[in-house]
Design a protein around this motif. Structure first.
Motif, PDB file in Angstrom:
ATOM      1  N   HIS A   1       0.842  -1.204   0.000  1.00 40.16           N
ATOM      2  CA  HIS A   1       0.000   0.000   0.000  1.00 40.16           C
ATOM      3  C   HIS A   1       0.877   1.254   0.000  1.00 40.16           C
ATOM      4  CE1 HIS A   1      -3.384   2.607   1.427  1.00 40.16           C
ATOM      5  NE2 HIS A   1      -2.378   3.256   2.004  1.00 40.16           N
ATOM      6  N   GLU A   2       1.892   1.277   0.870  1.00 47.35           N
ATOM      7  CA  GLU A   2       2.751   2.460   0.954  1.00 47.35           C
ATOM      8  C   GLU A   2       3.612   2.624  -0.294  1.00 47.35           C
ATOM      9  OE1 GLU A   2       2.682   4.886   3.221  1.00 47.35           O
ATOM     10  OE2 GLU A   2       0.918   3.834   3.962  1.00 47.35           O
ATOM     11  N   ILE A   3       4.091   1.527  -0.848  1.00 46.22           N
ATOM     12  CA  ILE A   3       4.840   1.591  -2.112  1.00 46.22           C
ATOM     13  C   ILE A   3       3.973   2.185  -3.208  1.00 46.22           C
ATOM     14  CG2 ILE A   3       5.780   0.117  -3.958  1.00 46.22           C
ATOM     15  CD1 ILE A   3       6.951  -1.657  -1.708  1.00 46.22           C
ATOM     16  N   SER A   4       2.689   1.898  -3.178  1.00 49.25           N
ATOM     17  CA  SER A   4       1.767   2.438  -4.186  1.00 49.25           C
ATOM     18  C   SER A   4       1.672   3.950  -4.087  1.00 49.25           C
ATOM     19  CB  SER A   4       0.382   1.802  -4.021  1.00 49.25           C
ATOM     20  OG  SER A   4       0.437   0.408  -4.253  1.00 49.25           O
ATOM     21  N   HIS A   5       1.648   4.499  -2.854  1.00 44.34           N
ATOM     22  CA  HIS A   5       1.654   5.958  -2.702  1.00 44.34           C
ATOM     23  C   HIS A   5       2.876   6.558  -3.387  1.00 44.34           C
ATOM     24  CE1 HIS A   5      -1.782   6.714  -0.162  1.00 44.34           C
ATOM     25  NE2 HIS A   5      -1.355   5.935   0.819  1.00 44.34           N
ATOM     26  N   VAL A   6       4.027   5.905  -3.211  1.00 45.75           N
ATOM     27  CA  VAL A   6       5.272   6.410  -3.800  1.00 45.75           C
ATOM     28  C   VAL A   6       5.239   6.287  -5.312  1.00 45.75           C
ATOM     29  CG1 VAL A   6       7.780   6.122  -3.893  1.00 45.75           C
ATOM     30  CG2 VAL A   6       6.576   5.841  -1.712  1.00 45.75           C
ATOM     31  N   ALA A   7       4.883   5.101  -5.803  1.00 45.16           N
ATOM     32  CA  ALA A   7       4.899   4.848  -7.247  1.00 45.16           C
ATOM     33  C   ALA A   7       3.942   5.758  -7.990  1.00 45.16           C
ATOM     34  CB  ALA A   7       4.555   3.385  -7.516  1.00 45.16           C
ATOM     35  N   LEU A   8       2.800   6.067  -7.380  1.00 45.08           N
ATOM     36  CA  LEU A   8       1.809   6.938  -8.014  1.00 45.08           C
ATOM     37  C   LEU A   8       2.088   8.416  -7.763  1.00 45.08           C
ATOM     38  CD1 LEU A   8      -1.339   4.811  -7.189  1.00 45.08           C
ATOM     39  CD2 LEU A   8      -0.358   5.173  -9.450  1.00 45.08           C
ATOM     40  N   ARG A   9       3.152   8.692  -7.029  1.00 46.86           N
ATOM     41  CA  ARG A   9       3.613  10.058  -6.760  1.00 46.86           C
ATOM     42  C   ARG A   9       2.505  10.893  -6.108  1.00 46.86           C
ATOM     43  NH1 ARG A   9       5.819  12.941 -11.612  1.00 46.86           N
ATOM     44  NH2 ARG A   9       6.714  14.237  -9.978  1.00 46.86           N
ATOM     45  N   HIS A  10       1.828  10.309  -5.139  1.00 51.74           N
ATOM     46  CA  HIS A  10       0.720  10.989  -4.492  1.00 51.74           C
ATOM     47  C   HIS A  10       1.132  12.265  -3.769  1.00 51.74           C
ATOM     48  CE1 HIS A  10      -2.161   7.276  -4.375  1.00 51.74           C
ATOM     49  NE2 HIS A  10      -2.277   7.977  -5.491  1.00 51.74           N
ATOM     50  N   ALA A  11       2.339  12.295  -3.229  1.00 47.93           N
ATOM     51  CA  ALA A  11       2.771  13.475  -2.475  1.00 47.93           C
ATOM     52  C   ALA A  11       2.756  14.732  -3.332  1.00 47.93           C
ATOM     53  CB  ALA A  11       4.164  13.239  -1.904  1.00 47.93           C
ATOM     54  N   THR A  12       3.369  14.651  -4.514  1.00 43.58           N
ATOM     55  CA  THR A  12       3.397  15.825  -5.383  1.00 43.58           C
ATOM     56  C   THR A  12       2.103  15.961  -6.181  1.00 43.58           C
ATOM     57  OG1 THR A  12       4.713  14.440  -6.885  1.00 43.58           O
ATOM     58  CG2 THR A  12       5.890  16.091  -5.570  1.00 43.58           C
ATOM     59  N   ALA A  13       1.408  14.865  -6.422  1.00 41.86           N
ATOM     60  CA  ALA A  13       0.113  14.956  -7.107  1.00 41.86           C
ATOM     61  C   ALA A  13      -0.894  15.726  -6.269  1.00 41.86           C
ATOM     62  CB  ALA A  13      -0.416  13.556  -7.412  1.00 41.86           C
ATOM     63  N   GLN A  14      -0.875  15.520  -4.956  1.00 46.74           N
ATOM     64  CA  GLN A  14      -1.828  16.235  -4.118  1.00 46.74           C
ATOM     65  C   GLN A  14      -1.482  17.716  -4.065  1.00 46.74           C
ATOM     66  OE1 GLN A  14      -1.565  13.941  -0.547  1.00 46.74           O
ATOM     67  NE2 GLN A  14       0.139  15.088   0.306  1.00 46.74           N
ATOM     68  N   GLN A  15      -0.204  18.057  -4.143  1.00 48.11           N
ATOM     69  CA  GLN A  15       0.177  19.465  -4.196  1.00 48.11           C
ATOM     70  C   GLN A  15      -0.259  20.096  -5.509  1.00 48.11           C
ATOM     71  OE1 GLN A  15       0.703  19.203  -0.836  1.00 48.11           O
ATOM     72  NE2 GLN A  15       1.885  21.025  -1.285  1.00 48.11           N
ATOM     73  N   THR A  16      -0.191  19.319  -6.564  1.00 51.61           N
ATOM     74  CA  THR A  16      -0.677  19.797  -7.859  1.00 51.61           C
ATOM     75  C   THR A  16      -2.158  20.129  -7.772  1.00 51.61           C
ATOM     76  OG1 THR A  16       0.947  18.475  -9.068  1.00 51.61           O
ATOM     77  CG2 THR A  16      -1.036  19.143 -10.276  1.00 51.61           C
ATOM     78  N   LYS A  17      -2.902  19.295  -7.097  1.00 50.40           N
ATOM     79  CA  LYS A  17      -4.354  19.436  -7.042  1.00 50.40           C
ATOM     80  C   LYS A  17      -4.791  20.659  -6.247  1.00 50.40           C
ATOM     81  CE  LYS A  17      -8.505  16.712  -6.120  1.00 50.40           C
ATOM     82  NZ  LYS A  17      -9.036  15.417  -5.640  1.00 50.40           N
ATOM     83  N   VAL A  18      -4.078  20.972  -5.162  1.00 49.24           N
ATOM     84  CA  VAL A  18      -4.512  22.066  -4.304  1.00 49.24           C
ATOM     85  C   VAL A  18      -3.752  23.358  -4.548  1.00 49.24           C
ATOM     86  CG1 VAL A  18      -5.296  20.509  -2.496  1.00 49.24           C
ATOM     87  CG2 VAL A  18      -2.944  21.323  -2.466  1.00 49.24           C
ATOM     88  N   SER A  19      -2.739  23.300  -5.404  1.00 51.70           N
ATOM     89  CA  SER A  19      -1.969  24.491  -5.784  1.00 51.70           C
ATOM     90  C   SER A  19      -1.353  25.196  -4.582  1.00 51.70           C
ATOM     91  CB  SER A  19      -2.860  25.468  -6.562  1.00 51.70           C
ATOM     92  OG  SER A  19      -3.344  24.868  -7.737  1.00 51.70           O
ATOM     93  N   ASN A  20      -0.849  24.416  -3.644  1.00 52.63           N
ATOM     94  CA  ASN A  20      -0.133  24.976  -2.503  1.00 52.63           C
ATOM     95  C   ASN A  20       1.368  24.796  -2.711  1.00 52.63           C
ATOM     96  OD1 ASN A  20      -2.021  26.082  -0.642  1.00 52.63           O
ATOM     97  ND2 ASN A  20      -2.685  24.011  -0.132  1.00 52.63           N
ATOM     98  N   PRO A  21       2.183  25.598  -1.997  1.00 52.32           N
ATOM     99  CA  PRO A  21       3.626  25.461  -2.161  1.00 52.32           C
ATOM    100  C   PRO A  21       4.089  24.047  -1.861  1.00 52.32           C
ATOM    101  CG  PRO A  21       3.105  27.468  -0.959  1.00 52.32           C
ATOM    102  CD  PRO A  21       1.820  26.703  -1.091  1.00 52.32           C
ATOM    103  N   LEU A  22       4.992  23.552  -2.667  1.00 54.44           N
ATOM    104  CA  LEU A  22       5.429  22.163  -2.562  1.00 54.44           C
ATOM    105  C   LEU A  22       6.043  21.862  -1.206  1.00 54.44           C
ATOM    106  CD1 LEU A  22       5.714  19.513  -4.095  1.00 54.44           C
ATOM    107  CD2 LEU A  22       7.925  20.299  -4.928  1.00 54.44           C
ATOM    108  N   ASN A  23       6.796  22.784  -0.644  1.00 58.67           N
ATOM    109  CA  ASN A  23       7.497  22.489   0.596  1.00 58.67           C
ATOM    110  C   ASN A  23       6.575  22.316   1.790  1.00 58.67           C
ATOM    111  OD1 ASN A  23      10.098  22.382  -0.404  1.00 58.67           O
ATOM    112  ND2 ASN A  23      10.418  24.580  -0.214  1.00 58.67           N
ATOM    113  N   GLN A  24       5.287  22.691   1.662  1.00 58.08           N
ATOM    114  CA  GLN A  24       4.373  22.513   2.787  1.00 58.08           C
ATOM    115  C   GLN A  24       4.149  21.046   3.117  1.00 58.08           C
ATOM    116  OE1 GLN A  24       0.717  24.685   2.801  1.00 58.08           O
ATOM    117  NE2 GLN A  24       1.666  26.590   2.116  1.00 58.08           N
TER     118      GLN A  24
END
Length: 461
Positions: free
Chosen positions: A121-144
């Protein structure tokens, strides 16, 4: 919609189709974020230094990474796997590949498949790049995204400790979409498990375990994690669409050995204790690295002026098996597993800054291994300390022993602290330890007191 997840349409070989979320960031951004966050994690969480256990979870992790579908493989990612000395049933991964599995996850798992399911499950979060994808979706600064609360909000099981550690999540913009990404990671995780030779139903079973631990039916932890009951059903539904091995990995020899090895250690703290700083975050002696906080010194008040050890001594007798002499201006604090001696001003609610701790831990019968294992536990529980060098031979209680030193900047005094550790074997294989604690600039005045204490030890075991 950034990805599609339907019951039956758009399937490949019968399985649900998972579509990579929209992402405006580069792969190198994921790698940078993960590297920076890993530094924070390893400063704030007790990483378990057990080579056998770490090699084991790395082998399982590499098997799962090799099973990531080609369309989600990122050659630049560097997956790594470490254990957190925490009792909660959980795991979390960082952008670019660093993953952390709680010790409690392995101890609670019924078989390797359950542990591997959480990791998939956790590998899937990484492989799907969820961390930066969610930042893309909300348009907040990446470092947050680098807040520890945000990291734990992406942990596989949420739960009460997730709520306590996830306040950044609970107050922020992550809530609007994490349900989607959790469900997506469940589905891709099930597919990775089947490709790696595991049964995805083992991942589903983990959620039954966590649901039973909830305070009520259908808990919606953080309002961002899908209900465990629904996840159980969804994963089982996906498993029925997959080609699952008729003989999947279940109770493997390595799993059984590592699980027993971890269970033989002192109990791990909860994530809540780690967050509150009640485990190994202050002065040495707040559990002594043993995994259990000792609060008997909590009534004291730290002082910048601590008296030197008196040259006059008094006898201390522990049951009928140990006797030793301590400076008569040191107070005594007896716990269930150890006894602490410290002068006025040298103890408080975060442990001791001056004095000595004597106790016994379970050993293997091998003095070398048991001594190193104890020192490793001290370092895990007091993360500001580092071992200075190898063990040297000495005599403790009239028998062969070892000594070594640890050092680091004390979060209480702000000064460099020296911990001199002495160990000796007891009958039955247990390990006696003595740890003398002092600021480095007072070490000359305390060295004689520590040597006198150790040389006075008489054992009747």
């Amino acid at each position: 919609m950034f990805w599609s997840l339907a019951a039956l349409p758009l399937v490949v070989s019968g399985q649900t189709r998972v579509v990579q979320p929209k992402n405006k960031y580069k792969v190198q951004d994921d790698i940078r974020l993960g590297r920076e966050a890993a530094t924070k994690v390893e400063q704030q969480f007790p990483i378990l230094s057990d080579r056998e256990a770490e090699l084991y979870i790395t082998r399982v992790g590499e098997r799962l990474v090799a099973a990531i579908p080609p369309e989600f493989q990122q050659p630049a990612f560097r997956y790594s796997f470490k254990l957190v000395n925490a009792s909660d049933i959980n795991a979390f991964a960082l952008p670019g590949g660093p993953m952390y599995v709680n010790r409690g996850m392995i101890e609670a798992a019924k078989n390797e498949g359950e542990m591997a399911g959480v990791m998939a499950h956790e590998i899937s979060h990484v492989a799907l790049r969820h961390a930066t994808a969610q930042q893309t979706k909300v348009s907040n600064p990446l470092n947050q995204i680098l807040g520890i609360g945000a990291i734990l909000g992406g942990a596989v099981l949420g739960g009460q400790s997730g709520a306590e550690l996830g306040q950044v999540f609970a107050q922020g913009y992550f809530l609007r979409y994490s349900r989607e990404y959790e469900t997506q990671a469940d589905i891709l995780g099930a597919q990775i498990m089947a490709r790696a030779g595991y049964d995805p139903r083992d991942l589903a079973n983990v959620f039954q375990t966590i649901a039973r631990q909830g305070s009520g039916s259908s808990p919606e932890w953080l309002s961002s994690h899908p209900d465990p009951g629904n996840r159980y059903q969804n994963i089982n539904r996906e498993a029925a669409l997959l080609q699952v091995s008729p003989n999947p990995y279940k109770i493997t020899r390595d799993f059984a050995v590592v699980k027993e090895r971890l269970r033989s250690m002192r109990p791990a703290p909860t994530m809540a204790q780690i967050e509150k700083g009640s485990y190994g975050s202050g002065g040495y002696g707040n559990g002594g690295g043993s995994g259990r906080p000792q609060n008997s010194t909590s009534a004291g008040r730290y002082s910048s002026s601590v008296p030197y050890p008196s040259t006059r001594v008094r006898a201390y007798t522990g049951g009928n098996w140990i006797r030793l002499n301590v400076p008569d201006n040191w107070q005594q604090f007896a716990g269930t597993e150890q006894v602490t001696f410290a002068p006025e001003g040298g103890f408080g609610d975060q442990g001791i800054t001056h004095g000595a701790i004597i106790g016994v831990v379970r050993g293997s019968g091998n003095l070398d291994q048991a001594s190193q294992a104890y020192v490793d536990q001290v370092v895990q529980g007091n993360t500001y300390l580092r071992q200075r060098g190898r063990f040297a031979r000495t005599t403790v209680g009239g028998r062969q022993g070892y000594t070594t030193q640890l050092s680091g900047r004390s979060p209480i005094t702000g000064r460099n602290e020296i911990v001199t550790v002495y160990t000796a074997g007891l009958s039955g294989g247990d390990l006696l330890y003595v740890a003398g604690v002092t600021p480095e600039n007072d070490s000359a005045e305390y060295a004689d007191a520590f040597r006198t204490l150790v040389s006075s030890i008489r054992l009747n075991d």
